[in-house]
Design an enzyme around this catalytic site. Structure first.
Site, PDB file in Angstrom:
ATOM      1  N   SER A 211      37.821  42.045  36.403  1.00 33.66           N
ATOM      2  CA  SER A 211      39.180  41.969  35.871  1.00 33.66           C
ATOM      3  C   SER A 211      40.179  42.494  36.910  1.00 33.66           C
ATOM      4  O   SER A 211      39.864  42.555  38.098  1.00 33.66           O
ATOM      5  CB  SER A 211      39.268  42.777  34.564  1.00 33.66           C
ATOM      6  N   ASN A 212      41.360  42.851  36.484  1.00 34.87           N
ATOM      7  CA  ASN A 212      42.392  43.384  37.389  1.00 34.87           C
ATOM      8  C   ASN A 212      43.256  44.367  36.597  1.00 34.87           C
ATOM      9  O   ASN A 212      43.171  44.402  35.371  1.00 34.87           O
ATOM     10  CB  ASN A 212      43.210  42.221  37.976  1.00 34.87           C
TER      11      ASN A 212
END
Ligand code: CTP
Length: 395
Positions: A211-212
Site C-alpha cells: 500500500s502507500n
C-alpha cells in the site's frame, strides 16, 4: 442554510464595526467558516486581534502580504474564489463609493472585485449621509451591478441624531445572508461527480499487503468541495485515516481491482476526479491463509494493475471531465504534463512529495493545476485548495 458555508466578513471604518464581532460569532454558530478583511480605518474602531482570535484566521487589511516576500500576493484572488458569500457590515459611504467605481486600494475592495460569490452590503452611516445624492446614486449603481443591499434601520445614531443609517440587527443580517445563499445555484448543481480517495491495498495474504501512506484527506476535501458547489457526489475510497464525510454517498474499496469495478459502474458521471493513490502493482498470487515464514519465498511476483484513469480517458463519454492527480518526487511539471496526455485527462493536479508542507498525510499541500494550456499554483490547507481548484475549474 449557512452550515458549511464559507463567508468573508468585510468590516469598514464606522462605529458599528464593533457589532461585526457579534455577527461573526453568529455566522460561526450557524456553522459557517468565516474569514475577516478590514479596511485600515476599521482597525481604528476594533483591533485586528479581536477578529483574528474569533475567526481563527489572520485578518487581511492590505493587499500586500504583511511579511515582505512571503509570496502571498494573490490572496485577494484566492479569497474571492474561496468564499460562498461576502458580507460587508458595516459598509461605509467611502467603501460603497469605491465599490461603485471599482477602486481596489485595500484587501477588502480588491476582494470585492475578485469575488465569484454573491456580495451583501450593509450600508451604515449617519442619516444625512445616507440620504445624500452621491450615496443614493451609488446604492442604485451597486444594485444594478447585482450586489445585494440590506437597508439600514432608523433610530438613534452615533452622532446623537435620529435617522436612517443604523446597522440592522444581527438576526436580520443572518436572515438575509441565508436567503442569498439559499437562492444560489452552485456551478455543479445537477452534475454527477465521482471522487476517488485514499490508498488501495494489494493483499499478499490476509495479514500482509502492499500500500502507500495516502490518508485520503485531499480526496475527501475535494468531495466535500464538490458537494458544496451543488454536485451529487459519490466518494469511492480505500482505507481512510480520517473520518468519512457526513452526508456524502460513499463506497469503500480495498484493492485497485475493486476500485476499477466500482469506477466502471459510475463511468457515466459528468466529472470524475481520481485523487486515490492507486497501486501500480499487485501480487500475482493472493494466499488464502497467512503465509508462514518457514514456507515463504524471498520474492513476490507482481503484475501491473489496471490504470483506471487511462481506461476512463479511453472510454470517455461525451462532455465528461476527467481530473487526475500526480504525486512526483522530481521533474514535477514535466512528469505531470506527460500524464495529462497519456491518460487523456482534462486536468492533472500535481504535487511534489518532498516539498515542505506537502504530500501524503499532512493537512496542507502545494499543488499545480495543469491543463493543456495552463498552470496554476495553489498553496494552503487541503480543504482550502480543494475549493479553490474546483472554483477555478467550474465557476
Ligand atoms: N491512477 C489510476 N490507476 C492506476 C494508477 C494511477 O487511475 N493504476 C491514477 C491516479 O489516481 C492519479 C493518476 O492516475 O490520478 C496518476 O497517478 P500516479 O501514481 O501519479 O502515476 P502513475 O500513472 O501510477 O505513473 P508513475 O507511477 O509512473 O508516476
Amino acid at each position: 442554510m449557512l452550515s458549511g458555508k464559507r463567508i468573508i466578513l468585510g468590516v469598514t471604518g464606522g462605529i458599528a464595526a464593533y457589532k461585526a464581532a457579534f455577527l461573526l460569532r453568529e455566522f460561526q454558530k450557524a456553522g459557517a467558516e468565516v474569514r475577516v478583511t478590514m479596511t485600515p480605518s476599521a482597525t481604528r474602531f476594533v483591533g485586528l486581534e479581536t477578529f483574528a482570535s474569533l475567526s481563527g484566521h489572520e485578518v487581511a487589511v492590505e493587499i500586500f502580504p504583511d511579511k515582505p516576500n512571503s509570496g502571498d500576493w494573490t490572496r485577494h484572488i484566492n479569497w474571492g474564489e474561496w468564499a460562498d458569500l461576502f458580507v460587508i457590515a458595516p459598509c461605509t459611504a467611502n467603501t460603497l463609493a469605491k465599490i461603485t467605481t471599482g477602486i481596489s486600494d485595500n484587501m477588502l475592495t480588491s476582494t470585492v472585485l475578485a469575488a465569484r460569490c454573491p456580495v451583501l452590503l450593509c450600508p451604515t452611516m449617519d442619516g444625512e449621509m445616507y440620504d445624500s445624492p452621491g450615496v443614493s446614486r451609488n446604492l442604485d449603481k451597486v444594485k444594478e451591478f447585482g450586489y445585494h443591499i440590506l437597508e439600514p434601520e432608523s433610530g438613534y445614531l452615533a452622532s446623537g441624531l435620529e435617522g436612517k443609517g443604523r446597522l440592522p440587527e444581527i438576526d436580520k443580517i443572518l436572515e438575509k445572508a441565508s436567503e442569498i445563499i439559499g437562492s444560489v445555484k452552485g456551478p455543479l448543481e445537477g452534475k454527477k461527480v465521482v471522487v476517488t480517495a485514499g490508498p488501495t491495498r494489494e493483499h499478499i495474504d490476509p495479514v500482509r499487503f502492499i500500500s502507500n501512506p495516502s490518508s485520503g484527506k485531499m480526496g475527501v476535501a475535494i468531495a466535500e468541495a464538490a458537494q458544496s458547489l451543488g454536485a451529487d457526489v459519490t466518494l469511492i475510497h480505500g482505507p481512510l485515516s480520517i473520518a468519512k464525510p457526513d452526508g456524502i454517498h460513499s463506497v469503500s474499496i480495498t484493492s485497485t481491482g475493486d476500485l476499477f469495478e466500482v469506477v466502471k459502474e459510475h463511468a457515466d458521471a459528468d466529472v470524475i476526479i481520481m485523487a486515490a493513490a492507486v497501486s501500480d502493482f499487485t501480487p500475482v498470487e493472493i494466499h488464502k491463509n497467512k503465509v508462514k515464514k518457514t514456507d515463504a519465498v524471498n520474492s513476490i511476483e507482481l503484475e501491473r494493475t489496471q490504470d483506471i484513469l487511462a481506461w476512463l480517458g479511453e472510454h470517455r463519454k461525451e462532455g465528461q471531465m476527467l481530473i487526475g492527480f500526480a504525486m512526483e518526487t522530481e521533474n514535477l511539471i514535466e512528469n505531470a504534463t506527460s500524464k495529462l496526455e497519456k491518460k487523456n485527462a482534462d486536468y492533472i493536479i500535481a504535487n511534489l512529495l518532498n516539498d515542505k508542507e506537502s504530500g501524503f498525510e499532512g493537512d496542507t499541500n502545494t499543488v499545480h493545476l495543469l491543463s493543456k494550456d495552463s498552470d496554476q499554483k495553489f498553496q494552503g490547507t487541503k480543504k482550502d485548495i480543494a475549493i479553490e481548484i474546483l472554483n477555478s475549474i467550474f465557476r
